[in-house]
Design a protein around this motif. Sequence first.
Motif, PDB file in Angstrom:
ATOM      1  N   HIS A 107       9.508  -1.913  -2.139  1.00 51.79           N
ATOM      2  CA  HIS A 107       9.220  -0.964  -1.298  1.00 51.79           C
ATOM      3  C   HIS A 107      10.018  -0.949  -0.123  1.00 51.79           C
ATOM      4  CE1 HIS A 107       6.417  -3.827  -0.213  1.00 51.79           C
ATOM      5  NE2 HIS A 107       6.381  -3.679   1.052  1.00 51.79           N
ATOM      6  N   HIS A 161      10.464   0.398   3.868  1.00 57.38           N
ATOM      7  CA  HIS A 161       9.772   0.798   4.844  1.00 57.38           C
ATOM      8  C   HIS A 161      10.618   1.584   5.793  1.00 57.38           C
ATOM      9  CE1 HIS A 161       6.264  -2.166   4.939  1.00 57.38           C
ATOM     10  NE2 HIS A 161       7.117  -2.921   4.335  1.00 57.38           N
ATOM     11  N   ASN A 165      10.738  -6.342   2.490  1.00 56.67           N
ATOM     12  CA  ASN A 165      10.572  -7.597   2.609  1.00 56.67           C
ATOM     13  C   ASN A 165      10.513  -8.200   1.095  1.00 56.67           C
ATOM     14  OD1 ASN A 165      10.272  -7.579   5.213  1.00 56.67           O
ATOM     15  ND2 ASN A 165       8.028  -7.089   4.942  1.00 56.67           N
ATOM     16  N   PHE A 205       5.228   7.877   0.683  1.00 60.63           N
ATOM     17  CA  PHE A 205       3.890   8.078   1.277  1.00 60.63           C
ATOM     18  C   PHE A 205       3.900   7.241   2.739  1.00 60.63           C
ATOM     19  CE2 PHE A 205       2.340   4.131  -0.183  1.00 60.63           C
ATOM     20  CZ  PHE A 205       2.970   3.625  -0.994  1.00 60.63           C
ATOM     21  N   MET A 206       2.785   7.757   3.371  1.00 62.22           N
ATOM     22  CA  MET A 206       2.347   6.995   4.591  1.00 62.22           C
ATOM     23  C   MET A 206       1.929   5.701   4.392  1.00 62.22           C
ATOM     24  SD  MET A 206       3.300   8.872   7.351  1.00 62.22           S
ATOM     25  CE  MET A 206       4.260  10.110   7.083  1.00 62.22           C
ATOM     26  N   ASP A 216       7.505 -12.262   4.186  1.00 65.40           N
ATOM     27  CA  ASP A 216       6.313 -11.187   4.527  1.00 65.40           C
ATOM     28  C   ASP A 216       6.233 -10.207   3.592  1.00 65.40           C
ATOM     29  OD1 ASP A 216       5.802 -12.649   7.107  1.00 65.40           O
ATOM     30  OD2 ASP A 216       7.225 -11.436   8.065  1.00 65.40           O
ATOM     31  N   SER A 264       4.007  -8.539   0.989  1.00 64.28           N
ATOM     32  CA  SER A 264       2.511  -8.690   0.662  1.00 64.28           C
ATOM     33  C   SER A 264       2.047  -7.741  -0.287  1.00 64.28           C
ATOM     34  CB  SER A 264       1.754  -8.334   1.894  1.00 64.28           C
ATOM     35  OG  SER A 264       1.902  -6.971   2.249  1.00 64.28           O
ATOM     36  N   VAL A 265       3.033  -6.590  -0.776  1.00 67.55           N
ATOM     37  CA  VAL A 265       2.663  -5.997  -2.058  1.00 67.55           C
ATOM     38  C   VAL A 265       3.933  -6.242  -2.902  1.00 67.55           C
ATOM     39  CG1 VAL A 265       2.513  -3.746  -2.886  1.00 67.55           C
ATOM     40  CG2 VAL A 265       1.178  -4.425  -0.821  1.00 67.55           C
TER      41      VAL A 265
HETATM   42  P1  5GP Z   1       5.100  -5.654   2.629  1.00 66.18           P
HETATM   43  O1  5GP Z   1       4.254  -6.607   3.786  1.00 66.18           O
HETATM   44  O2  5GP Z   1       4.829  -5.822   1.277  1.00 66.18           O
HETATM   45  O3  5GP Z   1       6.398  -5.435   3.002  1.00 66.18           O
HETATM   46  O4  5GP Z   1       4.418  -4.273   2.980  1.00 66.18           O
HETATM   47  C1  5GP Z   1       3.423  -3.820   2.361  1.00 66.18           C
HETATM   48  C2  5GP Z   1       2.727  -2.463   3.204  1.00 66.18           C
HETATM   49  O5  5GP Z   1       2.047  -1.701   2.285  1.00 66.18           O
HETATM   50  C3  5GP Z   1       2.077  -2.932   4.333  1.00 66.18           C
HETATM   51  O6  5GP Z   1       2.689  -2.279   5.351  1.00 66.18           O
HETATM   52  C4  5GP Z   1       0.747  -2.310   4.082  1.00 66.18           C
HETATM   53  O7  5GP Z   1       0.108  -1.632   5.305  1.00 66.18           O
HETATM   54  C5  5GP Z   1       0.848  -1.296   3.081  1.00 66.18           C
HETATM   55  N1  5GP Z   1       0.001  -0.872   2.067  1.00 66.18           N
HETATM   56  C6  5GP Z   1      -0.961  -2.087   1.482  1.00 66.18           C
HETATM   57  N2  5GP Z   1      -2.061  -1.424   0.623  1.00 66.18           N
HETATM   58  C7  5GP Z   1      -1.665   0.010   1.080  1.00 66.18           C
HETATM   59  C8  5GP Z   1      -2.518   1.008   0.517  1.00 66.18           C
HETATM   60  O8  5GP Z   1      -3.439   1.102  -0.090  1.00 66.18           O
HETATM   61  N3  5GP Z   1      -2.158   2.298   0.914  1.00 66.18           N
HETATM   62  C9  5GP Z   1      -0.903   2.717   1.748  1.00 66.18           C
HETATM   63  N4  5GP Z   1      -0.818   3.902   1.811  1.00 66.18           N
HETATM   64  N5  5GP Z   1      -0.356   1.388   2.134  1.00 66.18           N
HETATM   65  C10 5GP Z   1      -0.845   0.268   1.818  1.00 66.18           C
END
Ligand code: 5GP
Length: 147
Positions: A102, A104, A89, A31-32, A95, A97-98
């Motif tokens: 995943h 990217h 990440n 998903f985007m 970095d 955050s979720v």
């Molecule tokens: P990380 O920082 O963990 O590598 O990437 C987490 C990504 O999840 C971030 O780029 C952020 O924009 C994306 N993200 C966080 N919450 C949501 C959401 O509710 N919907 C979508 N589509 N992306 C999200």
Amino acid sequence: MAHDPDCIFCKIVAEEIPAAKVYEDDYALAFMDISQVTKGHTLLIPKDHQPNIFELQEETAAYLFSLAPKIARAIESEFQLEGMNLLNNNHETADQSVFHFHLHFLPRYDKDADGYKPKWQTHSDQYTAEDLQHMAASVKKQLDLTT
Ligand code: 5GP
Ligand code: ZN
């Protein structure tokens, strides 16, 4: 299928919150990314809640990565991109955050000015060829290909 009720990506999998979906099957979802670091910025996740690369099951990894070139080619076909970075990440220091694994997909349009700027400093002057051999041997000892 592990589901963490506090995890935002598990909520997307469960359709408790919406997402702009690119691909979905029983095991994976693309998903985007809401942040759109570059246009077309897409995430690929397993539906199963697995927090990071260290805890990612190998069969999940194999399946996800089998989808990766297909997702990349679809994005490439749709946008006028000139390159693409795949990024993953793991842990806050890196970095993340979720905390649901995943990948990217970051389409690239301009090397210096499209929004994606990884911090990257080389330190090759601080390591000799012998140091590298030593590090490789230590990691090799830790590598367990039997699990
Ligand atoms: P990380 O920082 O963990 O590598 O990437 C987490 C990504 O999840 C971030 O780029 C952020 O924009 C994306 N993200 C966080 N919450 C949501 C959401 O509710 N919907 C979508 N589509 N992306 C999200
Ligand atoms: Zn999750």
